[in-house]
Every structure is written in C-alpha cells, then in structure tokens.
Design a protein around this motif. Sequence first.
Motif, mmCIF file in Angstrom:
data_model
loop_
_atom_site.group_PDB
_atom_site.id
_atom_site.type_symbol
_atom_site.label_atom_id
_atom_site.label_comp_id
_atom_site.label_asym_id
_atom_site.label_seq_id
_atom_site.Cartn_x
_atom_site.Cartn_y
_atom_site.Cartn_z
ATOM 1 N N CYS A 53 1.282 30.141 14.259
ATOM 2 C CA CYS A 53 -0.067 30.304 13.723
ATOM 3 C C CYS A 53 -0.718 31.618 14.137
ATOM 4 C CB CYS A 53 -0.946 29.139 14.167
ATOM 5 S SG CYS A 53 -0.464 27.538 13.456
ATOM 6 N N LEU A 54 -0.576 31.992 15.400
ATOM 7 C CA LEU A 54 -1.226 33.219 15.873
ATOM 8 C C LEU A 54 -0.697 34.440 15.132
ATOM 9 C CD1 LEU A 54 -3.328 34.072 18.064
ATOM 10 C CD2 LEU A 54 -1.365 34.775 19.444
ATOM 11 N N SER A 55 0.625 34.516 14.995
ATOM 12 C CA SER A 55 1.187 35.678 14.302
ATOM 13 C C SER A 55 1.015 35.580 12.787
ATOM 14 C CB SER A 55 2.662 35.867 14.663
ATOM 15 O OG SER A 55 3.406 34.693 14.473
ATOM 16 N N GLN A 56 0.816 34.378 12.275
ATOM 17 C CA GLN A 56 0.494 34.234 10.852
ATOM 18 C C GLN A 56 -0.826 34.933 10.544
ATOM 19 O OE1 GLN A 56 2.224 32.741 8.344
ATOM 20 N NE2 GLN A 56 0.611 33.094 6.821
ATOM 21 N N ARG A 57 -1.772 34.797 11.460
ATOM 22 C CA ARG A 57 -3.111 35.335 11.229
ATOM 23 C C ARG A 57 -3.298 36.755 11.749
ATOM 24 N NH1 ARG A 57 -8.951 32.696 13.043
ATOM 25 N NH2 ARG A 57 -10.198 33.953 11.613
ATOM 26 N N TYR A 58 -2.645 37.087 12.863
ATOM 27 C CA TYR A 58 -2.915 38.368 13.521
ATOM 28 C C TYR A 58 -1.664 39.237 13.651
ATOM 29 C CZ TYR A 58 -7.186 35.909 14.974
ATOM 30 O OH TYR A 58 -8.354 35.195 15.001
ATOM 31 N N ARG A 59 -0.764 39.140 12.704
ATOM 32 C CA ARG A 59 0.534 39.807 12.838
ATOM 33 C C ARG A 59 0.385 41.311 13.084
ATOM 34 N NH1 ARG A 59 5.585 38.290 9.069
ATOM 35 N NH2 ARG A 59 4.144 36.563 8.763
ATOM 36 N N GLU A 60 -0.406 41.982 12.270
ATOM 37 C CA GLU A 60 -0.519 43.441 12.390
ATOM 38 C C GLU A 60 -1.158 43.845 13.710
ATOM 39 O OE1 GLU A 60 1.029 45.446 10.361
ATOM 40 O OE2 GLU A 60 1.689 43.592 9.371
ATOM 41 N N GLN A 61 -2.202 43.101 14.132
ATOM 42 C CA GLN A 61 -2.831 43.422 15.417
ATOM 43 C C GLN A 61 -1.866 43.215 16.570
ATOM 44 O OE1 GLN A 61 -4.122 41.570 12.855
ATOM 45 N NE2 GLN A 61 -6.321 41.207 13.185
ATOM 46 N N LEU A 62 -1.072 42.152 16.505
ATOM 47 C CA LEU A 62 -0.106 41.881 17.572
ATOM 48 C C LEU A 62 0.967 42.965 17.629
ATOM 49 C CD1 LEU A 62 0.261 38.021 17.097
ATOM 50 C CD2 LEU A 62 -0.659 39.153 19.119
ATOM 51 N N LYS A 63 1.399 43.427 16.476
ATOM 52 C CA LYS A 63 2.400 44.506 16.448
ATOM 53 C C LYS A 63 1.886 45.736 17.182
ATOM 54 C CE LYS A 63 4.807 43.416 12.103
ATOM 55 N NZ LYS A 63 5.042 43.882 10.707
ATOM 56 N N GLU A 64 0.605 46.039 16.986
ATOM 57 C CA GLU A 64 0.024 47.218 17.623
ATOM 58 C C GLU A 64 -0.169 47.025 19.121
ATOM 59 O OE1 GLU A 64 -3.583 48.346 15.720
ATOM 60 O OE2 GLU A 64 -2.662 48.589 13.730
ATOM 61 N N GLU A 65 -0.607 45.817 19.501
ATOM 62 C CA GLU A 65 -0.966 45.576 20.893
ATOM 63 C C GLU A 65 0.233 45.211 21.765
ATOM 64 O OE1 GLU A 65 -4.121 42.762 21.024
ATOM 65 O OE2 GLU A 65 -5.402 43.899 19.648
ATOM 66 N N ILE A 66 1.236 44.543 21.195
ATOM 67 C CA ILE A 66 2.419 44.155 21.989
ATOM 68 C C ILE A 66 3.675 44.605 21.225
ATOM 69 C CG2 ILE A 66 3.482 42.309 23.352
ATOM 70 C CD1 ILE A 66 1.024 40.618 22.923
ATOM 71 N N PRO A 67 3.954 45.908 21.226
ATOM 72 C CA PRO A 67 5.096 46.429 20.463
ATOM 73 C C PRO A 67 6.443 46.063 21.079
ATOM 74 C CG PRO A 67 4.062 48.183 21.739
ATOM 75 C CD PRO A 67 3.184 46.984 21.879
ATOM 76 N N GLU A 68 6.438 45.514 22.298
ATOM 77 C CA GLU A 68 7.708 45.136 22.931
ATOM 78 C C GLU A 68 8.404 43.999 22.196
ATOM 79 O OE1 GLU A 68 4.855 46.699 26.068
ATOM 80 O OE2 GLU A 68 4.779 45.268 24.385
ATOM 81 N N VAL A 69 7.656 43.246 21.407
ATOM 82 C CA VAL A 69 8.245 42.156 20.626
ATOM 83 C C VAL A 69 9.089 42.751 19.507
ATOM 84 C CG1 VAL A 69 7.722 40.215 19.099
ATOM 85 C CG2 VAL A 69 6.386 40.556 21.192
ATOM 86 N N ASP A 70 10.297 42.226 19.342
ATOM 87 C CA ASP A 70 11.229 42.792 18.358
ATOM 88 C C ASP A 70 10.796 42.535 16.920
ATOM 89 O OD1 ASP A 70 13.753 43.899 19.859
ATOM 90 O OD2 ASP A 70 13.139 42.089 20.927
ATOM 91 N N ALA A 71 10.194 41.372 16.656
ATOM 92 C CA ALA A 71 9.700 41.093 15.305
ATOM 93 C C ALA A 71 8.744 39.903 15.359
ATOM 94 C CB ALA A 71 10.844 40.809 14.334
#
Length: 434
Positions: free
Chosen positions: A85-103
């Motif tokens: 749910c969190l990445s469903q809603r905030y995917r782009e923000q999460l990519k910017e803030e936690i780039p260590e995640v592979d996808a």
Amino acid sequence: MTRNRVDIITMGCSKNLVDSETLMRLFQVNGYQCFHDSEHPQGEIVVVNTCGFIQDAKQESIDTILQLAQAKERGEIGKLFVMGCLSQRYREQLKEEIPEVDAYYGKFDYKQLITDLGLALSQPSPARCVTTPAHYAYVKVSEGCDRHCAYCAIPIMTGRQQSKPVEEVLEEVRQLVSAGVVEFQVIAQELTAYGLDIYGERRIAQLIDAIADVPGVEWVRLHYAYPTQFPYNLLDVMARRDNVCKYLDVALQHVSDNVLRRMRRHITGEQTREFVQNVRKAVPGIALRTTMMVGFPGETEEDFQQLMEFVEWARFERLGAFAYSEEEGTYAAEHYKDDVPEEVKTRRLDKLMVLQQRISAEIEAEAVGKTFKVVVDRREGDYYVARTQFSSPEVDPEVLVPVETSRKPLVTGKFYNVKVTGAEEFDLYATPII
C-alpha cells in the motif's frame, strides 16, 4: 546473506498477508527457500510488503525499509524490494528518498517482480504458502472499496472494488482444504459489497453458503462488513449453517448523527442501533466485533457521550478503537480542521477502552460453566491455547486449557469440547471434555 533464500516481511493487515503468501509461493516454485517475518532477514532477496493505512503504520513501514537498506549496505542481505500500500501511493517519493531499494511495486503489480528477476510466472497449486498455523488461513474475496468515508485513504491506494469470481474463490478454498486448512477467515475491505462490480448485485450470502458446502470446511468467519445497505440474507446463511461462525466484524465508527454525517458514513445513529438489533435478532448469540473512532474533526463532548452510551447499550463482544489522525488526500484532510486536541483524543480513547474492558470482563464471565467447541491453535508452556467460533486469530480472546487437565494430548488444529472454569477480562480458562 544466504543464497537461494527469500525473506518476505509483511506489514499491516491480513489482506497484505495474502499477497505475501502468493508471492512466496511464486518464489518457491522457482526453487527458492522462503521465510516470512524472520527476526533476522538474510536472504539473497528481501521483500517488504508495506502498509499505508495511518501515519503510525506508514512510519513503521518506512523504518523497516531503512533498516533493511542499511543491512544491504553491510552485505547482510542481497537485493531489496518494496511492495504494498505505501509504495502504491508514494512510489515516486520513496524512490527519491530511499534509492537503495532495487525496485518498488504496488498493490497490484507485485507479481511483476518474478518476471523482472527472470523467473517463471506460473499458476501453482496451491497458489499460496500458508504462513499462519496450518489449520487456518485468510481468503481475500475482493480488493479496493467504493465507499468514500471522509477519513479513509484506502480507496486512494486500492481503487474501486474488484471482486474475485465465486468459482475462483471456491477453487482457492478447495486448494487450502487439500493442504490441511479447516478454518477460513473471509476478508475484504468491504465484504458486504462483494459481487456488485461483476454480478450487479451483492452475492456475499451466496458465496459464504457455497464455501460452507466445500467438504472439509469446519469454520468460516467474516471480516470487515459495512452497515449501510447491509445484505441481511447473509445473516440467514449464518443462522442456518453450523460451520459459518456466529461472528461478524463490522466497523461502525460512531453513533452521533453529527459525526456520522461528517464522516460521510451514509447512516444515522438510529439506523446504527436498528442494525445492531436486527443482527442480534437474526443470529442469536452472535459475537459482534466493531471499531470506533474518537476525536474526528467536529466531535463534541456531547457526541462522545453519545458514543459511550451506545457502547454501554450495545455491549459489543469485541471492540477496538483508535484516535483520528489526518490522512492527506482524504475528504476530511481537505475539508475539515483537525480541531480536537491530541490530549482530548487520548482522554476519550482511554475512557472508551476502560468501558469496553469492563463490558468484556462481564461478557467473558457469563461463559463460566458453559461448554464450547474450540480449535487448538498452539501450546504455550503449561497451556493449550484455543479459540471458540466467537474469536478470530490474533485479535480476540483465547481459551486457555491447562495441559494437566487433559487425559491425552490435545492436537493443534483439532476441535474439542471444553467446559469453561474461569474468566478474565479477555481470556477464558477451560478443561477438555474427552
């Protein structure tokens, strides 16, 4: 880091758990060893299935991702993926803030992770790995919600209701029965609207009746109903079928007309009382679980007092409560001022739960001397831990059976008759009748 190992960590509700179990099975048929909610993830692949319901849940998901990102930097885990749910809603923000995640993946495209890794995307049977005790499982019959309650962000994340066809649900139940499951928690964000989107009518009663017909299904329990436009033929099924538990989880949220109107619940306080009366009349002895919210914008002391009086009158067998927290993008966040001070929310919440604690203690005490059918969930020390049909796993009161009182060992996942010998606020004590 352990090669050929996948760790999946599930945050939030049982609906997320079903998705995690499905993903685990897809990894399993591709030759991976899967672990769920390990205290020390060490997999070649780690997946976090996030929750985005309220602020505390969102923060817990973010903290978990950050901890695993650090573990990845230390070489303790391999690739790190995030879904839910969190990445469903905030995917782009999460990519910017936690780039260590592979996808990052959302609620509905998480199976793409399998093909992105170059693995085979099959339809295995059974379709899921059961991470709960082997005798019970959750069955998600729909996703999304067409309600637009003022405080709720779930429709923003999950979209409109999407029901599974009846036959698809039944096939999943049959598969789980063949794997040893005997108890089914039927779940959805809005269970009572099941079927509207694909059949043009509410078919939850027909679905539950059909699930109860599947050989090997001992108990079926219903979660997350909605009181407005409630399909009362569902209660007919519950009253008629012995293996449909006399239990209904229905979030009422409040009883004040002022608060219900501002919440956009499309029901009045009087209609709410009538609903409770109708349910109890149709299914004598039913256990009602509900959720209440305090501190919603505009809730006055008079509104709160109405809620307290309602809870005293209704005497819910199970009740949870939480204080309102503003969620961005919701109607309430955009149209109301969060005007109830935090200390007032806390005081009201504490007062409500003290009341429910007393009610629960009185209800549990009424069970002393009575005989109930229970299922054994596990053994803890000197006790077998069991449940009646009136309790859902992990959230409701349990029945504690001293090991010394049984002439022969009780088996996890099996059903027994027990006589209640004592009661506490949230648990019962009993001896087996063998």
